[in-house]
Enzyme design. Structure first.
Site, PDB file in Angstrom:
ATOM      1  N   ILE A  74     -79.370  35.082   5.071  1.00  0.00           N
ATOM      2  CA  ILE A  74     -79.784  35.518   6.403  1.00  0.00           C
ATOM      3  C   ILE A  74     -80.690  34.470   7.042  1.00  0.00           C
ATOM      4  O   ILE A  74     -81.639  33.990   6.413  1.00  0.00           O
ATOM      5  CB  ILE A  74     -80.531  36.863   6.326  1.00  0.00           C
ATOM      6  CG1 ILE A  74     -79.634  37.920   5.675  1.00  0.00           C
ATOM      7  CG2 ILE A  74     -80.971  37.327   7.704  1.00  0.00           C
ATOM      8  CD1 ILE A  74     -80.352  39.213   5.350  1.00  0.00           C
ATOM      9  N   CYS A  75     -80.386  34.146   8.284  1.00  0.00           N
ATOM     10  CA  CYS A  75     -81.213  33.203   9.035  1.00  0.00           C
ATOM     11  C   CYS A  75     -81.918  33.963  10.155  1.00  0.00           C
ATOM     12  O   CYS A  75     -81.285  34.400  11.117  1.00  0.00           O
ATOM     13  CB  CYS A  75     -80.357  32.078   9.624  1.00  0.00           C
ATOM     14  SG  CYS A  75     -81.307  30.892  10.602  1.00  0.00           S
TER      15      CYS A  75
END
Length: 233
Positions: free
Chosen positions: A94-95
């Protein structure tokens, strides 16, 4: 990933345990917490897809991993359920800024979970890990929505996607399913043997009964002959 329980100082572990216990007792709306008694540094969660998004109706499994430098360094987040989203990589990474430059130790895990849930509502194509999803979001939202909804229906719906999978869940293979002799119960060899023993036993009993009856007849005849001989005297 390896556990970082041994790498974190005791006071940090106590704080983490306290926060995770509070989250489990009072989770954010639309988020379920599955704490592990064995490894407090890996938190499994399930996020309900927000209404009004292509993820609505789905349940997305996710985990937060606390590194050895937590809370000075933010946790790492991973989606375990496959999702078509600009800010989620192909391996589930996840960014989001709160897990990077915007991280502050005082924010806590609740804030992280809420931010990730908000990411499902407001994706950020400018920091896309999935470039195709980011491009479609900007250029062809209808196609992006269609792709995201399709993957949601395939991977995030069905009742079990939100909880860690129990190896004993689901239909279990039948024992000896490939061996018709074992499926039938007692072995084929044992059945005829049992029948044979029964038949022999019945035959032996019958034979004994006949012999006994014959012996009784002979004895009875001898008694009758003795009585007739006595009458003649």
């Amino acid at each position: 990933m390896n556990s970082n329980v041994e790498n974190l100082p005791p006071h940090v572990l106590r704080l983490v345990y306290k926060e995770v216990s509070a989250l489990a007792a009072d989770p954010p709306e639309g988020i379920k917490i599955y704490p592990s008694e064995e490894d407090i540094t890996e938190l499994h969660t399930a996020i309900e897809g927000p209404e009004g998004t292509p993820f609505a109706g789905g349940v997305f499994r996710m985990r937060l991993v606390l590194g050895k430098d937590f809370p000075a360094v933010p946790p790492k987040g991973y989606f375990l359920t496959k999702i078509f989203h600009p800010n989620v990589g192909h391996k589930g990474e996840i960014c989001v800024n709160v897990l990077k430059r915007d991280w502050k130790a005082e924010l806590g895990l609740r804030h992280v979970l809420l931010t990730i849930k908000c990411l499902l509502i407001h994706p950020n194509p400018e920091s896309a890990l999935n470039e195709e999803a980011g491009r479609l979001l900007l250029e062809d939202y209808a196609e992006y929505e269609s792709r995201a909804r399709l993957l949601t229906e395939i991977h995030a719906m069905g009742g079990t996607s939100g909880a860690p999978q129990d190896p004993n869940d689901g239909p279990q293979p039948k024992k000896h399913a490939g061996d018709p002799m074992k499926r039938a119960g007692p072995s084929a060899a044992a059945v005829p043997a049992a029948l044979g023993n029964g038949a022999n036993g019945a035959s032996t009993t019958s034979s004994n009964s006949i012999n006994s009856s014959s012996t009784n007849n002979v004895a009875g005849k001898k008694k009758a002959d003795k009585k007739r001989a006595l009458r003649r005297l």
